[in-house]
Scaffold this motif. Structure first.
Motif, PDB file in Angstrom:
ATOM      1  N   HIS A 166      -5.353   3.829 -12.106  1.00  0.00           N
ATOM      2  CA  HIS A 166      -4.640   4.393 -10.954  1.00  0.00           C
ATOM      3  C   HIS A 166      -4.719   3.523  -9.712  1.00  0.00           C
ATOM      4  O   HIS A 166      -4.088   3.851  -8.711  1.00  0.00           O
ATOM      5  CB  HIS A 166      -5.182   5.779 -10.618  1.00  0.00           C
ATOM      6  N   ARG A 167      -5.459   2.432  -9.781  1.00  0.00           N
ATOM      7  CA  ARG A 167      -5.734   1.624  -8.585  1.00  0.00           C
ATOM      8  C   ARG A 167      -6.069   2.554  -7.441  1.00  0.00           C
ATOM      9  O   ARG A 167      -5.566   2.452  -6.329  1.00  0.00           O
ATOM     10  CB  ARG A 167      -4.538   0.705  -8.233  1.00  0.00           C
ATOM     11  N   GLY A 168      -6.915   3.405  -7.705  1.00  0.00           N
ATOM     12  CA  GLY A 168      -7.254   4.722  -7.260  1.00  0.00           C
ATOM     13  C   GLY A 168      -6.955   5.133  -5.844  1.00  0.00           C
ATOM     14  O   GLY A 168      -6.300   4.467  -5.117  1.00  0.00           O
ATOM     15  N   THR A 169      -7.525   6.268  -5.491  1.00  0.00           N
ATOM     16  CA  THR A 169      -7.563   6.626  -4.093  1.00  0.00           C
ATOM     17  C   THR A 169      -8.799   5.920  -3.588  1.00  0.00           C
ATOM     18  O   THR A 169      -9.900   6.358  -3.837  1.00  0.00           O
ATOM     19  CB  THR A 169      -7.681   8.150  -3.937  1.00  0.00           C
ATOM     20  N   LEU A 170      -8.630   4.787  -2.946  1.00  0.00           N
ATOM     21  CA  LEU A 170      -9.715   3.848  -2.708  1.00  0.00           C
ATOM     22  C   LEU A 170     -10.349   4.080  -1.355  1.00  0.00           C
ATOM     23  O   LEU A 170      -9.674   4.354  -0.359  1.00  0.00           O
ATOM     24  CB  LEU A 170      -9.193   2.415  -2.791  1.00  0.00           C
TER      25      LEU A 170
ATOM     26  N   GLU B 120       0.833  -1.202   0.000  1.00  0.00           N
ATOM     27  CA  GLU B 120       0.000   0.000   0.000  1.00  0.00           C
ATOM     28  C   GLU B 120       0.866   1.251   0.000  1.00  0.00           C
ATOM     29  O   GLU B 120       2.000   1.240   0.485  1.00  0.00           O
ATOM     30  CB  GLU B 120      -0.914  -0.001   1.234  1.00  0.00           C
ATOM     31  N   ASP B 121       0.320   2.330  -0.520  1.00  0.00           N
ATOM     32  CA  ASP B 121       1.004   3.620  -0.569  1.00  0.00           C
ATOM     33  C   ASP B 121       0.396   4.528   0.500  1.00  0.00           C
ATOM     34  O   ASP B 121      -0.772   4.889   0.422  1.00  0.00           O
ATOM     35  CB  ASP B 121       0.828   4.222  -1.973  1.00  0.00           C
TER      36      ASP B 121
ATOM     37  N   ARG C 156       6.642   7.958  -1.231  1.00  0.00           N
ATOM     38  CA  ARG C 156       5.801   6.772  -1.121  1.00  0.00           C
ATOM     39  C   ARG C 156       6.116   5.979   0.135  1.00  0.00           C
ATOM     40  O   ARG C 156       7.245   5.801   0.526  1.00  0.00           O
ATOM     41  CB  ARG C 156       5.997   5.899  -2.362  1.00  0.00           C
TER      42      ARG C 156
ATOM     43  N   GLU D  21      -7.416   7.937   1.732  1.00  0.00           N
ATOM     44  CA  GLU D  21      -6.222   8.337   0.983  1.00  0.00           C
ATOM     45  C   GLU D  21      -5.214   7.205   0.790  1.00  0.00           C
ATOM     46  O   GLU D  21      -4.218   7.391   0.110  1.00  0.00           O
ATOM     47  CB  GLU D  21      -5.530   9.509   1.688  1.00  0.00           C
TER      48      GLU D  21
ATOM     49  N   ARG E 101      -3.637   4.134  -0.893  1.00  0.00           N
ATOM     50  CA  ARG E 101      -3.723   3.554  -2.233  1.00  0.00           C
ATOM     51  C   ARG E 101      -3.169   2.130  -2.189  1.00  0.00           C
ATOM     52  O   ARG E 101      -2.002   1.918  -1.885  1.00  0.00           O
ATOM     53  CB  ARG E 101      -2.924   4.378  -3.242  1.00  0.00           C
TER      54      ARG E 101
END
Length: 360
Positions: free
Chosen positions: A354-358, A184-185, A303, A221, A223
């Motif tokens: 973007h494997r988005g802001t999930l 994860e980011d 990151r 926020e 990712r």
């Protein structure tokens, strides 16, 4: 005179150069090319691929005039005569495609070419070499003088191959681990924490209790970059895209409290944590899991990678949460507006983009 003007000076420079140098005569190759052009050949690469004998004819047309001492040392040859007598051992095997590439550059009218190819020393060693060749000025019409340099890049090529093997090994360990692993980011979370700290907040534990929306914002926020195969099996997902597109259905409810504790650890500089969590799976909607968070050490201000390993925990634990009255709205403190990027379920193109802001 001290100027480098005599033939002896250049002779010494050629002989003592620290790279392999070959002075060659390509005039017979040019004559062969002229003959093929007269016969209507236009695509030299296709023409050479149709008959291997044509490539051998090109190689035979190249005449070695002189090599330097570095060349003899590199190819383990006692003399130039021995090297020339064994050129069939030097140029063989997996270098033929590279030779076709070099010939195509000359065919297209270029006066120089470069390429990475494979040669073999007379003692059997494989040599990965970077080759550069140039038709010398004054010989453009007949190609009778061509200077070729070879740089031994074997160590670099082997190091690159070893790095790729190590990367494949690490990837296999990740993909086929018997526990659930996530990458994860957390960089956006770090920015939010820095913003709170810049506002002079010292008691972060009280702050997140007074402002639970900050915890939610941080969850939004995160990712998710990657998950392994055990994670897909655990959560009943057919693919990574399916899981990432439904991540909001996995992390919800009681996860808010455990993530608040994780934020508190990050605030205090703790980069390793074992924590209880309650992600929802297809078969166990409220199973209790034990997760591990590890923040990447070398990420600096950018990151942050968190690896979470999920393991079933038999013993249930009760989490007591103190409810405090809300104070000043959070967005007034941070002077920012909460932002949630919605991901439409089933939209694989969004997840891949973007494997988005999930929404966690």
């Amino acid at each position: 005179s001290s100027s480098l003007s005599s033939g002896a000076d250049f002779e010494h420079m050629f002989g003592l150069a620290p790279v392999s140098l070959w002075l060659e005569d390509y005039s017979a190759l040019k004559q062969l090319f002229d003959q093929w052009r007269a016969e209507g050949v236009t695509d030299i690469r296709q023409f050479l691929a149709q008959d291997p004998a044509r490539l051998r004819a090109c190689s035979a047309a190249l005449k070695v005039l002189k090599v330097n001492q570095r060349t003899l040392d590199l190819f383990a040859a006692v003399s130039q005569q021995i090297l020339e007598a064994n050129l069939h051992k030097v140029f063989r095997g997996d270098m033929h495609d590279a030779v076709a590439h070099e010939l195509s550059q000359l065919w297209d009218g270029q006066l120089e070419f470069s390429n990475q190819t494979v040669n073999y020393a007379l003692d059997g060693r494989r040599l990965d070499v970077q080759i550069r060749a140039r038709i010398l000025p004054g010989y453009e019409d007949n190609w009778s003088r061509v200077l070729v340099s070879l740089e031994d890049v074997t160590a670099t090529v082997r190091a690159g191959a070893e790095l790729r093997r190590s990367e494949r090994y690490a990837r296999d360990l990740f993909e086929h681990s018997p526990v659930s692993l996530w990458v994860e980011d957390f960089s956006a979370v770090k920015s939010l924490l820095n913003g709170v700290r810049a506002q002079g907040i010292g008691d972060f534990k009280t702050f997140i209790r007074v402002h639970p929306e900050f915890v939610t914002r941080c969850m939004h926020e995160i990712r998710v970059i990657d998950v392994n195969q055990q994670t897909l099996r655990m959560f009943g997902a057919e693919s990574k895209e399916m899981l990432l597109n439904n991540i909001g259905r996995v992390f919800r409810g009681e996860m808010h409290e455990s993530f608040a504790e994780q934020l508190l650890d990050l605030w205090e500089g703790k980069t390793f944590r074992k924590r209880p969590a309650n992600p929802s799976t297809a078969n166990t909607p409220k199973a209790l899991w034990c997760g591990i968070i590890r923040v990447g050490v070398g990420a600096g201000g950018g990151r942050r990678h968190g690896n979470t390993g999920g393991l079933p925990v038999v013993r249930q634990q009760q989490l007591k949460v103190a409810v405090l009255e809300r104070g000043q709205p959070l967005e007034h403190i941070l002077q920012i507006r909460p932002r949630i990027v919605p991901i439409e379920l089933g939209r694989l193109d969004q997840a891949e983009h973007h494997r988005g802001t999930l929404a966690r």
